[in-house]
Design a protein around this motif. Structure first.
Motif, short mmCIF file in Angstrom:
data_model
loop_
_atom_site.label_atom_id
_atom_site.label_comp_id
_atom_site.label_asym_id
_atom_site.label_seq_id
_atom_site.Cartn_x
_atom_site.Cartn_y
_atom_site.Cartn_z
N GLN A 3 0.82 -1.21 0.00
CA GLN A 3 0.00 0.00 0.00
C GLN A 3 0.85 1.26 0.00
O GLN A 3 0.52 2.26 -0.66
CB GLN A 3 -0.93 0.00 1.21
CG GLN A 3 -2.04 -1.03 1.15
CD GLN A 3 -3.07 -0.68 0.09
OE1 GLN A 3 -2.87 -0.96 -1.10
NE2 GLN A 3 -4.15 -0.06 0.50
N THR A 4 1.93 1.24 0.72
CA THR A 4 2.84 2.40 0.73
C THR A 4 3.39 2.66 -0.66
O THR A 4 3.41 3.81 -1.14
CB THR A 4 4.00 2.15 1.71
OG1 THR A 4 3.48 1.96 3.03
CG2 THR A 4 4.96 3.34 1.72
N ALA A 48 -2.17 9.51 1.64
CA ALA A 48 -2.34 8.08 1.90
C ALA A 48 -0.99 7.37 1.96
O ALA A 48 -0.79 6.46 2.78
CB ALA A 48 -3.22 7.45 0.82
N HIS A 49 -0.07 7.79 1.12
CA HIS A 49 1.28 7.22 1.13
C HIS A 49 1.93 7.40 2.49
O HIS A 49 2.52 6.46 3.05
CB HIS A 49 2.12 7.88 0.04
CG HIS A 49 3.58 7.58 0.13
ND1 HIS A 49 4.12 6.36 -0.22
CD2 HIS A 49 4.63 8.36 0.54
CE1 HIS A 49 5.43 6.39 -0.03
NE2 HIS A 49 5.76 7.59 0.43
N ARG A 73 2.13 1.56 -3.56
CA ARG A 73 1.04 1.83 -4.51
C ARG A 73 0.58 3.28 -4.45
O ARG A 73 0.44 3.94 -5.48
CB ARG A 73 -0.13 0.89 -4.22
CG ARG A 73 -1.26 0.97 -5.23
CD ARG A 73 -2.28 -0.13 -4.96
NE ARG A 73 -3.02 0.11 -3.74
CZ ARG A 73 -4.17 0.83 -3.70
NH1 ARG A 73 -4.65 1.37 -4.80
NH2 ARG A 73 -4.80 0.98 -2.55
N HIS A 74 0.36 3.79 -3.25
CA HIS A 74 -0.11 5.17 -3.12
C HIS A 74 0.99 6.17 -3.49
O HIS A 74 0.70 7.23 -4.05
CB HIS A 74 -0.60 5.43 -1.70
CG HIS A 74 -1.89 4.76 -1.38
ND1 HIS A 74 -3.09 5.12 -1.98
CD2 HIS A 74 -2.20 3.74 -0.54
CE1 HIS A 74 -4.07 4.37 -1.52
NE2 HIS A 74 -3.56 3.52 -0.64
N ARG A 106 -0.68 9.82 -4.46
CA ARG A 106 -1.59 10.09 -3.34
C ARG A 106 -0.74 10.18 -2.07
O ARG A 106 -0.64 9.24 -1.29
CB ARG A 106 -2.63 8.98 -3.25
CG ARG A 106 -3.57 8.92 -4.46
CD ARG A 106 -4.65 7.87 -4.27
NE ARG A 106 -4.13 6.52 -4.32
CZ ARG A 106 -4.08 5.77 -5.42
NH1 ARG A 106 -4.52 6.26 -6.59
NH2 ARG A 106 -3.59 4.54 -5.39
N ASP A 139 0.47 7.93 5.39
CA ASP A 139 -0.24 7.15 6.41
C ASP A 139 0.20 5.69 6.41
O ASP A 139 0.49 5.10 7.45
CB ASP A 139 -1.76 7.23 6.19
CG ASP A 139 -2.32 8.61 6.49
OD1 ASP A 139 -1.57 9.46 7.01
OD2 ASP A 139 -3.51 8.83 6.21
N TRP A 140 0.26 5.10 5.22
CA TRP A 140 0.67 3.71 5.13
C TRP A 140 2.15 3.54 5.45
O TRP A 140 2.56 2.51 6.02
CB TRP A 140 0.36 3.15 3.74
CG TRP A 140 -1.08 2.81 3.57
CD1 TRP A 140 -2.04 3.54 2.92
CD2 TRP A 140 -1.75 1.66 4.10
NE1 TRP A 140 -3.26 2.91 3.01
CE2 TRP A 140 -3.11 1.75 3.71
CE3 TRP A 140 -1.34 0.55 4.83
CZ2 TRP A 140 -4.05 0.78 4.07
CZ3 TRP A 140 -2.26 -0.42 5.18
CH2 TRP A 140 -3.61 -0.30 4.80
N ALA A 162 1.16 6.45 -7.22
CA ALA A 162 -0.03 7.10 -7.77
C ALA A 162 -0.09 8.58 -7.42
O ALA A 162 -0.99 9.29 -7.88
CB ALA A 162 -1.29 6.40 -7.28
#
Length: 241
Positions: free
Chosen positions: A158-159, A170-171, A161-162, A167, A173-174, A165
């Motif tokens: 998730q880190t 969100a990056h 992926r965001h 984001r 946060d993850w 992209a």
């Protein structure tokens, strides 16, 4: 309304762009905590890296039950888990140091990719070992450590992926969740060290079935993840319009 707007507004807005923006600085206490964490984790990381590397290239059957020549996949998985865990333990605190992140963004990205790769190796290695050999502490430890490995993989993916992209909220946060999990192996041993200093090993057992052992199976990562979630929710509330 637009026709009556003073022409100087556009110039005024242009002038605003010339005002230097003050960069947000990390508070000294945060840098101090990250520095102390890094220094405290270095001996553990060095031992784990050496032991993991030795298990991958030499026969350690006489030194540890983790090495089993008859089960090469499980053996390679657990020692790769150790070596990769050592790397992410050291890199994770560095990744949160603001001055490094802002001054050398390319280094920040490279370190981030290394942490993601190391987390995937560590998480997958642990899961493969549990699936093939089980843990010394029995089913409860299997589930606790298995959940830790799965969350480590999830947060790494998730880190990345965001971040790719764009984001960035969100990056971040993850990435903070990933940080907590990346230092989990060190926290696990830190908890034991402090517990033994305070109680001389009360409620522990050699096969990790004591009361403290069973709590530790989850306590080295779930409470810290919960604190991160509470902090993130509080930050969102404060920043909401």
């Amino acid at each position: 309304m637009d026709a009556q707007r003073p022409a100087g507004d556009a110039a005024g807005m242009s002038d605003m762009s010339l005002i230097p923006v003050r960069r947000r600085r990390d508070p000294p206490w945060r840098l101090a905590l990250l520095g102390m964490l890094l220094l405290a984790a270095l001996p553990f990381a060095w031992h784990s890296l050496r032991f993991g590397a030795q298990g991958l290239i030499t026969d350690l059957a006489g030194r540890t039950h983790l090495f089993d020549a008859a089960r090469p996949v499980a053996t390679a998985a657990i020692f790769a888990h150790m070596a990769a865990g050592a790397v992410i333990t050291v890199l994770a605190p560095v990744q949160l140091i603001g001055p490094i992140r802002r001054r050398w963004p390319a280094l920040h990205r490279a370190t981030g990719h290394a942490i993601v790769a190391g987390s995937l190796i560590a998480g997958a290695g642990g899961l493969v070992y549990i699936g093939l050999r089980d843990t010394v502490g029995g089913p409860l430890m299997d589930w606790g450590f298995g959940l830790y490995g799965a969350l480590l993989i999830l947060c790494a993916v998730q880190t990345l992926r965001h971040g790719r992209a764009g984001r960035m909220a969100a990056h971040r946060d993850w990435a903070l969740r990933l940080f907590v999990l990346a230092i989990g192996s060190f926290l696990y041993r830190l908890h034991y060290g402090l517990w033994y200093m305070a109680t001389d090993g009360l409620w522990t057992a050699e096969n990790f079935t004591g009361a403290f052992d069973r709590v530790q199976i989850f306590a080295f990562y779930l409470p810290y993840l919960a604190l991160v979630e509470l902090w993130l929710r509080r930050r969102r509330r404060l920043s909401a319009p």
